[in-house]
Design an enzyme around this catalytic site. Structure first.
Site, PDB file in Angstrom:
ATOM      1  N   ASP A   2      -4.162   1.159   0.269  1.00  0.00           N
ATOM      2  CA  ASP A   2      -3.794   1.406  -1.259  1.00  0.00           C
ATOM      3  C   ASP A   2      -4.401   2.583  -1.872  1.00  0.00           C
ATOM      4  OD1 ASP A   2      -2.432   0.601  -3.324  1.00  0.00           O
ATOM      5  OD2 ASP A   2      -3.785  -1.273  -3.724  1.00  0.00           O
ATOM      6  N   GLY A   3      -3.533   3.013  -2.861  1.00  0.00           N
ATOM      7  CA  GLY A   3      -3.951   4.091  -4.016  1.00  0.00           C
ATOM      8  C   GLY A   3      -3.417   5.432  -3.566  1.00  0.00           C
ATOM      9  N   GLY A   5      -0.281   6.447  -4.508  1.00  0.00           N
ATOM     10  CA  GLY A   5       0.123   6.740  -6.009  1.00  0.00           C
ATOM     11  C   GLY A   5      -0.752   7.209  -7.010  1.00  0.00           C
ATOM     12  N   ARG A  15       4.381  10.965  -6.264  1.00  0.00           N
ATOM     13  CA  ARG A  15       3.738   9.887  -5.304  1.00  0.00           C
ATOM     14  C   ARG A  15       3.813  10.319  -4.096  1.00  0.00           C
ATOM     15  NH1 ARG A  15       2.528   4.922  -7.757  1.00  0.00           N
ATOM     16  NH2 ARG A  15       3.191   3.982  -5.677  1.00  0.00           N
ATOM     17  N   GLU A  49       7.370  -6.517  -0.217  1.00  0.00           N
ATOM     18  CA  GLU A  49       7.684  -6.398  -1.621  1.00  0.00           C
ATOM     19  C   GLU A  49       7.918  -4.855  -2.045  1.00  0.00           C
ATOM     20  OE1 GLU A  49       5.197  -8.502  -0.659  1.00  0.00           O
ATOM     21  OE2 GLU A  49       6.402 -10.071  -1.158  1.00  0.00           O
ATOM     22  N   ASN A  50       7.423  -3.812  -1.282  1.00  0.00           N
ATOM     23  CA  ASN A  50       7.739  -2.574  -1.482  1.00  0.00           C
ATOM     24  C   ASN A  50       9.229  -2.231  -1.378  1.00  0.00           C
ATOM     25  OD1 ASN A  50       4.600  -1.618   0.727  1.00  0.00           O
ATOM     26  ND2 ASN A  50       4.970  -2.149  -1.559  1.00  0.00           N
ATOM     27  N   ARG A  53      10.550  -0.982  -4.707  1.00  0.00           N
ATOM     28  CA  ARG A  53      10.142   0.388  -5.186  1.00  0.00           C
ATOM     29  C   ARG A  53      11.472   1.248  -5.212  1.00  0.00           C
ATOM     30  NH1 ARG A  53       4.263   2.262  -3.173  1.00  0.00           N
ATOM     31  NH2 ARG A  53       3.029   0.404  -3.664  1.00  0.00           N
ATOM     32  N   SER A 178      -2.918  -9.407  -1.631  1.00  0.00           N
ATOM     33  CA  SER A 178      -1.519  -8.939  -1.557  1.00  0.00           C
ATOM     34  C   SER A 178      -0.745  -9.396  -0.539  1.00  0.00           C
ATOM     35  CB  SER A 178      -1.548  -7.519  -1.910  1.00  0.00           C
ATOM     36  OG  SER A 178      -2.058  -7.068  -2.908  1.00  0.00           O
ATOM     37  N   GLU A 189     -14.229 -10.873   7.448  1.00  0.00           N
ATOM     38  CA  GLU A 189     -15.247 -10.203   6.403  1.00  0.00           C
ATOM     39  C   GLU A 189     -14.430  -9.366   5.566  1.00  0.00           C
ATOM     40  OE1 GLU A 189     -18.320 -11.068   5.956  1.00  0.00           O
ATOM     41  OE2 GLU A 189     -18.240 -12.782   7.354  1.00  0.00           O
TER      42      GLU A 189
HETATM   43  C1  IPE Z   1      -0.246   2.395  -0.881  1.00  0.00           C
HETATM   44  O1  IPE Z   1      -0.316   3.169  -1.918  1.00  0.00           O
HETATM   45  C2  IPE Z   1       0.751   2.831   0.054  1.00  0.00           C
HETATM   46  C3  IPE Z   1       2.048   2.025   0.523  1.00  0.00           C
HETATM   47  C4  IPE Z   1       2.434   1.169  -0.122  1.00  0.00           C
HETATM   48  C5  IPE Z   1       2.410   2.479   1.571  1.00  0.00           C
HETATM   49  P1  IPE Z   1       0.413   2.597  -3.077  1.00  0.00           P
HETATM   50  O2  IPE Z   1       1.655   3.456  -3.376  1.00  0.00           O
HETATM   51  O3  IPE Z   1       0.357   1.380  -3.566  1.00  0.00           O
HETATM   52  O4  IPE Z   1      -0.593   3.353  -4.616  1.00  0.00           O
HETATM   53  P2  IPE Z   1      -0.746   3.051  -5.934  1.00  0.00           P
HETATM   54  O5  IPE Z   1      -1.230   1.683  -5.790  1.00  0.00           O
HETATM   55  O6  IPE Z   1       0.439   3.241  -6.674  1.00  0.00           O
HETATM   56  O7  IPE Z   1      -2.125   3.929  -6.207  1.00  0.00           O
HETATM   57 MG    MG Z   2      -0.579  -0.061  -4.555  1.00  0.00          MG
END
Ligand code: IPE
Ligand code: MG
Length: 228
Positions: A2-3, A5, A15, A49-50, A53, A178, A189
């Site tokens: 994650d992260g 974006g 992105r 869920e992606n 987008r 998520s 863990e």
């Molecule tokens: C995670 O990064 C990658 C995937 C969904 C493949 P994000 O796209 O969720 O990045 P943020 O959460 O917007 O920073």
């Molecule tokens: Mg994300």
């Protein structure tokens, strides 16, 4: 993972650029984990869920997936890595499905680490699909309701033959699951780091493993069970 974006936004980049550099982290992680003797590495690459987008972002992620699968096969092969996939992969573009099957086949004789890609994956959807599979077995007369137990459920998940994870790493500081491997992470863990996925490379992995090695896993018992 994650992260991506946020990483791009911090730099004033689109992105998709975060996803592209995130793929470099994937490459680094696969290499390091297989070197370190990790047996299974599961990457949450694309959630159910992606799909919601923006179309352009979904297209960029699908492009990167195919690109990765094509480009990485020789290196995965030389590192003796096998490939598996979990999720509703029939929802992926036909060309991606074809490339996936081809890559899985090419790497199928390998005996080292298994790289598991979670694609169009959702933990609840997985449980729904498992319940349908079990219901079909019962209806066909192959299974008694009284015989449904944790083993039967686990066997019917996408991860049927994959062991439960020992360590769950989440980047970018989010304190939530998520919809990832809901059943399988019961005793995993957890390690959450503020580091954004594109910056998560070997030194960060070693920190996570160091942290994990200090944990005392008791699985609900008073003392840790003896190692098998
Ligand atoms: C995670 O990064 C990658 C995937 C969904 C493949 P994000 O796209 O969720 O990045 P943020 O959460 O917007 O920073
Ligand atoms: Mg994300």
């Amino acid at each position: 993972m994650d992260g991506n974006g946020r990483w791009a936004k911090q730099r004033g980049l689109p992105r998709a650029e975060g996803h592209r550099i995130g793929m470099e982290s994937v490459r680094a992680m696969v290499r390091s984990c297989s070197e370190l003797g990790v047996e299974y590495l599961t990457l949450y690459a694309f959630s159910s869920e992606n799909w919601k987008r923006p179309r352009t972002e979904v297209a960029a992620l699908m492009y990167l997936l195919e690109f990765f699968l094509k480009q990485e096969i020789p290196e995965l092969n030389s590192n003796n890595v096998r490939l598996a996939v979990i999720g509703r992969t029939h929802d992926l573009p036909a060309s991606a499905q074809k490339q996936l099957n081809k890559s899985i086949e090419t790497l199928s004789k390998n005996t080292g680490m298994t790289l598991v890609l979670a694609l169009s994956y959702g933990g609840r959807a997985e449980i729904v699909d498992a319940m349908r599979g079990i219901a079909r077995e019962v209806k066909a007369g192959h299974l008694e309701i009284a015989d449904i137990d944790e083993v039967v459920i686990a066997r019917n998940l996408y991860t049927g033959s994959i062991p439960d994870p020992d360590l769950l790493i989440r980047t970018s500081g989010e304190m939530r699951i998520s919809n990832f491997l809901l059943w399988q992470i019961s005793y995993a863990e957890m390690y959450v780091t503020e580091v954004l996925w594109p910056d998560f490379r070997k030194p960060e992995l070693l920190k996570a493993l160091e942290d994990y090695s200090q944990r005392s896993r008791r699985f609900g018992l008073v003392n840790p069970p003896k190692a098998k």
